[in-house]
Design an enzyme around this catalytic site. Sequence first.
Site, short mmCIF file in Angstrom:
data_model
loop_
_atom_site.label_atom_id
_atom_site.label_comp_id
_atom_site.label_asym_id
_atom_site.label_seq_id
_atom_site.Cartn_x
_atom_site.Cartn_y
_atom_site.Cartn_z
N GLY A 17 0.82 -1.20 0.00
CA GLY A 17 0.00 0.00 0.00
C GLY A 17 0.85 1.24 0.00
N SER A 18 0.42 2.21 0.80
CA SER A 18 1.11 3.49 0.85
C SER A 18 2.34 3.47 1.74
CB SER A 18 0.15 4.58 1.34
OG SER A 18 -0.36 4.25 2.62
N PRO A 21 1.34 2.43 8.61
CA PRO A 21 1.23 1.31 9.57
C PRO A 21 0.08 0.38 9.25
CG PRO A 21 0.44 3.36 10.55
CD PRO A 21 1.07 3.73 9.24
N SER A 23 -0.77 -0.57 6.17
CA SER A 23 -0.60 -1.15 4.84
C SER A 23 -0.40 -2.65 4.93
CB SER A 23 0.61 -0.52 4.13
OG SER A 23 0.40 0.86 3.95
N SER A 24 -0.83 -3.32 3.91
CA SER A 24 -0.62 -4.76 3.83
C SER A 24 0.82 -5.04 3.42
CB SER A 24 -1.59 -5.38 2.83
OG SER A 24 -2.92 -5.14 3.21
N ASP A 133 -22.43 -6.90 -1.82
CA ASP A 133 -21.56 -5.79 -2.22
C ASP A 133 -20.66 -6.22 -3.37
OD1 ASP A 133 -20.58 -3.21 -2.16
OD2 ASP A 133 -19.00 -3.67 -0.71
#
Length: 775
Positions: A17-18, A21, A23-24, A133
Amino acid sequence: MSTISEVGPWELGLSLGSGGPNSSRLAKHRETGQLAVVKPIVGWSELTSSQQARIEGELVLLRLIEHPNVLQLIDVISAQEQLFVVVEYMPGGELFDCMLRKGSFTEQDTAKFLWQILCGLEYCHKLHICHRDLKPENLYLDAHGSIKIGEFGMASIQQPGKLLQTSCGSPHYASPEIIMGRSYDGCASDIWSCGIIFFALLTGKLPFDDDNIRSLLLKVCQGQFEMPSNISPQAQHLLYRMLDVDSSTRITMEQIREHPFLSCFVHPNISIPIISAPIQPIDPLIVQHLSLVFRCSDDPMPLYEKLASQSPLVEKTLYTLLSRHLHPPSSAAVDRNRAVVDDLLGTAASNGQQMDEEEIEQAINIPTLAPYPISYAAESVPRPATSASPFLTPVTTSGTFNYSFNATNPQSILQRPATTSSAVPQLPKSVTPGLAYPHDSSMLSSNYRPPSALSPRNFNVSINDPEVQLSRRATSLDMSNDFRMNENDPSIVGNLAASNFPTGMGPPRKRVTSRMSEHTGNRVVSFPRGSAFNPRVTRFNVGNEQFSNNIDNNNYNQPYANATMNNSRRLRTPSGERSMRADLSQSPASYDSLNVPKHRRRQSLFSPSSTKKKLSGSPFQPKRSFLRRLFSSEPSCKCVYASLVASELEHEILEVLRRWQLLGIGIADIIYDSVSASISARIKRQNSLNLKPVRFRISVLAEFFGSQAVFVLESGSSTTFDHLATEFQLIFEDKGFLDNLELSYFQASASRPVSRMSVSSSPFAVFRQRQSVQS
């Protein structure tokens, strides 16, 4: 999490991810080498007991569902007052990003994707689990291009005979009954969402879209959308049935499985246990986990009563599936099974034979619990003490919970923030940084921003933002080449070595977004970087591309099982021409009665075509005069669809022509050609209606919903020909065998360039009235 290098048996690597903390992280199992994605839940101990129970309920659902087309939950580990969720690694990223890069897909690729979505969804529905969803952002692609369903944060158990009440989902994909706030069938609502995805894959855009949320919701409730004319009748019919506003008449999963558009696929045989006998003894630990799913943690006694009853209930099915994970076979049983395997292999080797895995499993009668190795299976590496229990005891604290999607139901721990709890504005997200896995940019991210109202909703328009191009690190996911990634690739495994894992995210690599493509042979070649972007939609069909071994490319234009292409047709209206190839094989008898809702408009099959190539072998292609050939003018053509079979429709047409001949209209030279299944005739110059002479041909073709009569003008007046074809359509309507799809099209069609007289002033009106009186 940036300072953590390992979680249980998983060695952490690149941030997906970015880099924050939340993030995967890409992970690799220390002993097996299995790749996975580790998602942290920061502040787990600060959540209230009810919030923890809802998150644990989602984890129980993910663990219950084991299907090749559903994202797999591998492990749940507790470490350093945090909860880490280990899920399956998906190199292909989101289907949404793939659609942004590629735009629209061919019917062959779309059918493959749709079939995989429906297979995973049907398995969930058999477990009485409704997703609620479904959208491209929640569908993920593995290294081989197969789709897996994820994000079960809004999933719910629907008891048989009961309806759901909670309004949730995304307004672009939510069904009308959810938007209107009514009680609804979750399975039917999921089918509606699949229809929206089906439309987006075929066209590169959404069927219901508007910048104003109120207008968008009104469009969804009315169910009016523009059907593309460049897709096959089978795809159009399936779209109409899936996007039926009335949930009671909407196509069911069983009917979709038998539909001709998908009948070439083989349905997987995945069994689900159905238990009627009482569960004895009842494990309190399993009941504790099931109470999270059924949301009865405060009073689990009704759950105990259902497990002890004599009826086949969904609670017993879920209890049995969950017991396989919480109580795997003992080590002694595994050792005995392995000894049997070694004995069998030794005996077979001595006899010069080889046994495959299926024969070994049948010989030792070991049930297969999972389609692929997972960390909680018996043969996997034992987990450390930190992950001995998949779920934690709820801890009640005074901490805040700032990522709930409504006041009572927090969002999925793996869910994207773009999802809303009800019919509120939610637009498809822009291109996210990283590899776009199902675990980055979640609602746990501290830098989450609400979705912009300017987010693109047309998948055919590429994103030209230079910042977006620089922030994306994922490689282009071209359908022909990019699904070849192999987890066993030495280059990949080498980069994932524990000693080579970076502590932070490196500089992003420059990403080249897909542009409008030009077709050269059987490849799609992008324009140079300096070329201007053209926002117009362009479609290319790669005819020789083999996307799946289960699909015969030569027969796929008419997706019947064992279908063969034996006819082609070229259709044209005065406004232009449209070339179209179709298989004309006989259709299943069960589809003679399939109807399409009357309130929807059928788009013309005669829209202008981009090709002038003639289709040889057409049974109703007439000869053209010198002037027509000189100016490349095609003859007028019109189709009328009927619910009768082809032979009955031929008989009706011949009967009408002979009756007109007796009435003195001027019909002459009626000829029936059994080889081409066509009827030719003409209207003489001397006739009682003062019509201009015309020569025409009517070809009867078999369709999966009945048959169609193709009227072709060979020579003469186009006005007379137009009156003639319209009169046949009115006669079919009066007799009650005009197809509903054709009826709605004629009722709602706009005026054509060629002037058409009203029904009452038609030259044939007096004879039609006389026939009605006689009948």
